[in-house]
Design a protein around this motif. Structure first.
Motif, PDB file in Angstrom:
ATOM      1  N   PHE A  68       0.845  -1.192   0.000  1.00 58.57           N
ATOM      2  CA  PHE A  68       0.000   0.000   0.000  1.00 58.57           C
ATOM      3  C   PHE A  68       0.877   1.237   0.000  1.00 58.57           C
ATOM      4  CE2 PHE A  68      -2.449  -3.262   2.296  1.00 58.57           C
ATOM      5  CZ  PHE A  68      -3.586  -3.298   1.498  1.00 58.57           C
ATOM      6  N   VAL A  69       0.475   2.222  -0.789  1.00 60.16           N
ATOM      7  CA  VAL A  69       1.146   3.518  -0.749  1.00 60.16           C
ATOM      8  C   VAL A  69       0.271   4.400   0.131  1.00 60.16           C
ATOM      9  CG1 VAL A  69       1.916   5.507  -2.084  1.00 60.16           C
ATOM     10  CG2 VAL A  69       2.219   3.200  -3.000  1.00 60.16           C
ATOM     11  N   ILE A  70       0.825   4.810   1.259  1.00 61.08           N
ATOM     12  CA  ILE A  70       0.044   5.581   2.237  1.00 61.08           C
ATOM     13  C   ILE A  70       0.796   6.858   2.612  1.00 61.08           C
ATOM     14  CG2 ILE A  70      -1.115   3.529   3.167  1.00 61.08           C
ATOM     15  CD1 ILE A  70       0.877   3.556   5.504  1.00 61.08           C
ATOM     16  N   ASP A  71       0.076   7.777   3.257  1.00 63.73           N
ATOM     17  CA  ASP A  71       0.720   9.014   3.722  1.00 63.73           C
ATOM     18  C   ASP A  71       1.847   8.681   4.677  1.00 63.73           C
ATOM     19  OD1 ASP A  71      -0.927  10.659   2.283  1.00 63.73           O
ATOM     20  OD2 ASP A  71      -2.321  11.034   3.933  1.00 63.73           O
ATOM     21  N   LYS A  72       2.930   9.442   4.572  1.00 60.46           N
ATOM     22  CA  LYS A  72       4.083   9.219   5.448  1.00 60.46           C
ATOM     23  C   LYS A  72       3.702   9.259   6.924  1.00 60.46           C
ATOM     24  CE  LYS A  72       8.324  10.349   3.183  1.00 60.46           C
ATOM     25  NZ  LYS A  72       9.295  11.324   2.789  1.00 60.46           N
ATOM     26  N   ILE A  73       2.748  10.129   7.265  1.00 59.75           N
ATOM     27  CA  ILE A  73       2.392  10.285   8.686  1.00 59.75           C
ATOM     28  C   ILE A  73       1.444   9.190   9.187  1.00 59.75           C
ATOM     29  CG2 ILE A  73       2.794  12.778   8.760  1.00 59.75           C
ATOM     30  CD1 ILE A  73      -0.334  13.067   8.531  1.00 59.75           C
ATOM     31  N   PHE A  74       0.894   8.404   8.260  1.00 57.99           N
ATOM     32  CA  PHE A  74      -0.041   7.347   8.663  1.00 57.99           C
ATOM     33  C   PHE A  74       0.727   6.228   9.362  1.00 57.99           C
ATOM     34  CE2 PHE A  74      -3.135   3.925   8.168  1.00 57.99           C
ATOM     35  CZ  PHE A  74      -4.325   4.589   8.413  1.00 57.99           C
ATOM     36  N   LYS A  75       0.292   5.871  10.551  1.00 55.72           N
ATOM     37  CA  LYS A  75       1.023   4.874  11.341  1.00 55.72           C
ATOM     38  C   LYS A  75       0.765   3.460  10.824  1.00 55.72           C
ATOM     39  CE  LYS A  75       1.629   7.356  15.670  1.00 55.72           C
ATOM     40  NZ  LYS A  75       1.326   8.675  15.138  1.00 55.72           N
ATOM     41  N   ILE A  76       1.829   2.710  10.670  1.00 53.06           N
ATOM     42  CA  ILE A  76       1.740   1.353  10.145  1.00 53.06           C
ATOM     43  C   ILE A  76       0.969   0.447  11.095  1.00 53.06           C
ATOM     44  CG2 ILE A  76       3.129  -0.672   9.546  1.00 53.06           C
ATOM     45  CD1 ILE A  76       5.129   1.498   8.381  1.00 53.06           C
ATOM     46  N   SER A 123       9.993   6.881  -7.372  1.00 58.87           N
ATOM     47  CA  SER A 123       8.681   6.390  -7.819  1.00 58.87           C
ATOM     48  C   SER A 123       7.575   6.469  -6.752  1.00 58.87           C
ATOM     49  CB  SER A 123       8.778   4.958  -8.383  1.00 58.87           C
ATOM     50  OG  SER A 123       8.896   4.008  -7.343  1.00 58.87           O
ATOM     51  N   ILE A 124       7.899   6.947  -5.561  1.00 65.38           N
ATOM     52  CA  ILE A 124       6.882   7.154  -4.507  1.00 65.38           C
ATOM     53  C   ILE A 124       6.813   8.659  -4.248  1.00 65.38           C
ATOM     54  CG2 ILE A 124       6.201   6.620  -2.118  1.00 65.38           C
ATOM     55  CD1 ILE A 124       6.356   4.056  -3.680  1.00 65.38           C
ATOM     56  N   PRO A 125       5.612   9.269  -4.278  1.00 63.86           N
ATOM     57  CA  PRO A 125       5.518  10.712  -3.994  1.00 63.86           C
ATOM     58  C   PRO A 125       6.179  11.058  -2.652  1.00 63.86           C
ATOM     59  CG  PRO A 125       3.406   9.845  -4.734  1.00 63.86           C
ATOM     60  CD  PRO A 125       4.323   8.666  -4.561  1.00 63.86           C
ATOM     61  N   LYS A 126       6.702  12.290  -2.567  1.00 62.46           N
ATOM     62  CA  LYS A 126       7.473  12.731  -1.384  1.00 62.46           C
ATOM     63  C   LYS A 126       6.726  12.585  -0.059  1.00 62.46           C
ATOM     64  CE  LYS A 126      10.988  15.935  -3.106  1.00 62.46           C
ATOM     65  NZ  LYS A 126      11.456  14.843  -3.945  1.00 62.46           N
ATOM     66  N   ASP A 127       5.402  12.785  -0.076  1.00 63.42           N
ATOM     67  CA  ASP A 127       4.628  12.743   1.171  1.00 63.42           C
ATOM     68  C   ASP A 127       4.055  11.350   1.451  1.00 63.42           C
ATOM     69  OD1 ASP A 127       2.937  12.839  -1.015  1.00 63.42           O
ATOM     70  OD2 ASP A 127       1.404  14.024   0.019  1.00 63.42           O
ATOM     71  N   LYS A 128       4.517  10.348   0.706  1.00 62.19           N
ATOM     72  CA  LYS A 128       3.968   8.989   0.838  1.00 62.19           C
ATOM     73  C   LYS A 128       5.072   7.979   1.167  1.00 62.19           C
ATOM     74  CE  LYS A 128      -0.187  10.021  -1.065  1.00 62.19           C
ATOM     75  NZ  LYS A 128      -1.456   9.863  -0.372  1.00 62.19           N
TER      76      LYS A 128
END
Length: 106
Positions: A27-35, A63-68
């Protein structure tokens, strides 16, 4: 007496005779989203069948956006009353993808 305690503990552990299946998801998720939250959401989709959810790889960068971030998750599936069919596994996989994406997008 310590022996008796051990037997009681063992009894409360449920062991299934039915085949275990493993599926990996990314999954590509927001960087701040806790695993840990993502793992919990996936586990709660079907606690009877989803035995274990483990993030095993996190990737940020090309290949992954900076905030993800990209998170690879291993899911162990096993029922206590039957062997899961391909159809069962596909349905659970679809639910995992749907719920994880909804949750991480909110």
């Amino acid at each position: 007496e310590s022996n008796k305690k051990l037997r009681q503990i063992k009894k409360s552990f449920q062991v299934s005779d039915f085949q275990k299946s493993e599926r990996d998801f990314a999954f590509v998720i927001d960087k701040i989203f806790k695993i840990g939250i993502l793992e919990k959401i996936i586990k709660e989709i079907d606690e009877k069948i989803i035995q274990k959810v483990t993030a095993f790889d996190i990737y940020e960068g090309e290949s992954i956006p900076k905030d993800k971030k990209s998170v690879a998750i291993n899911v162990i599936l096993q029922a206590f009353d039957k062997t899961l069919t391909e159809n069962d596994l596909d349905q659970i996989s679809k639910n995992i993808i749907k719920d994880a994406l909804i949750a991480s997008d909110e």
